[in-house]
Design a protein around this motif. Sequence first.
Motif, PDB file in Angstrom:
ATOM      1  N   PHE A  89      16.151 -36.599 -62.094  1.00  0.00           N
ATOM      2  CA  PHE A  89      16.957 -37.709 -62.007  1.00  0.00           C
ATOM      3  C   PHE A  89      17.390 -37.736 -63.501  1.00  0.00           C
ATOM      4  O   PHE A  89      18.781 -37.956 -63.564  1.00  0.00           O
ATOM      5  CB  PHE A  89      15.973 -38.899 -61.976  1.00  0.00           C
ATOM      6  N   ALA A  90      16.578 -37.375 -64.462  1.00  0.00           N
ATOM      7  CA  ALA A  90      17.194 -37.409 -66.061  1.00  0.00           C
ATOM      8  C   ALA A  90      18.228 -36.294 -66.142  1.00  0.00           C
ATOM      9  O   ALA A  90      19.113 -36.601 -66.586  1.00  0.00           O
ATOM     10  CB  ALA A  90      15.974 -37.260 -66.905  1.00  0.00           C
ATOM     11  N   LEU A  91      17.922 -35.297 -65.395  1.00  0.00           N
ATOM     12  CA  LEU A  91      19.092 -34.181 -65.769  1.00  0.00           C
ATOM     13  C   LEU A  91      20.557 -34.530 -64.820  1.00  0.00           C
ATOM     14  O   LEU A  91      21.550 -34.333 -65.462  1.00  0.00           O
ATOM     15  CB  LEU A  91      18.594 -32.775 -65.002  1.00  0.00           C
ATOM     16  N   VAL A  92      20.268 -35.089 -63.946  1.00  0.00           N
ATOM     17  CA  VAL A  92      21.487 -35.707 -63.119  1.00  0.00           C
ATOM     18  C   VAL A  92      22.210 -36.977 -63.915  1.00  0.00           C
ATOM     19  O   VAL A  92      23.451 -36.692 -64.048  1.00  0.00           O
ATOM     20  CB  VAL A  92      21.203 -35.950 -61.904  1.00  0.00           C
ATOM     21  N   LEU A  93      21.446 -37.702 -64.391  1.00  0.00           N
ATOM     22  CA  LEU A  93      21.850 -38.767 -64.985  1.00  0.00           C
ATOM     23  C   LEU A  93      22.450 -38.225 -66.446  1.00  0.00           C
ATOM     24  O   LEU A  93      23.806 -38.877 -66.616  1.00  0.00           O
ATOM     25  CB  LEU A  93      20.801 -39.757 -65.427  1.00  0.00           C
ATOM     26  N   GLY A  94      21.953 -37.394 -66.799  1.00  0.00           N
ATOM     27  CA  GLY A  94      22.449 -36.713 -68.394  1.00  0.00           C
ATOM     28  C   GLY A  94      23.763 -36.113 -68.065  1.00  0.00           C
ATOM     29  O   GLY A  94      24.584 -36.245 -68.896  1.00  0.00           O
ATOM     30  N   CYS A  95      23.845 -35.499 -66.997  1.00  0.00           N
ATOM     31  CA  CYS A  95      25.320 -34.535 -66.631  1.00  0.00           C
ATOM     32  C   CYS A  95      26.295 -35.703 -66.292  1.00  0.00           C
ATOM     33  O   CYS A  95      27.432 -35.478 -66.714  1.00  0.00           O
ATOM     34  CB  CYS A  95      24.843 -33.666 -65.619  1.00  0.00           C
TER      35      CYS A  95
END
Length: 91
Positions: free
Chosen positions: A68-74
Amino acid sequence: MPLPAAPDRKPNVPARRLAASLLKANNELLIKGILCVLIGLGVLVSPYFITSPGMQNIVAKSSLVGWFALVLGCAFVGLYARRRMTAPAKP
């Protein structure tokens, strides 16, 4: 009759304030995106470097948070890039 003194402050131009606030908002968006990507990668990669099996399982079970953090950051970084590409060129 002498001339008045030169102004000591910059003129209060609303367009300049708006441009400065947009630039600040864009930079904050980029910082948030980079930090979210780093947190997501840290959560996803850290189980491979933890030696304790118990702790390794705990961190591995939280991989959904990492994704989730990776997708949100992207998404934040992509939004920043889109805003920069659509911004008008400086004169």
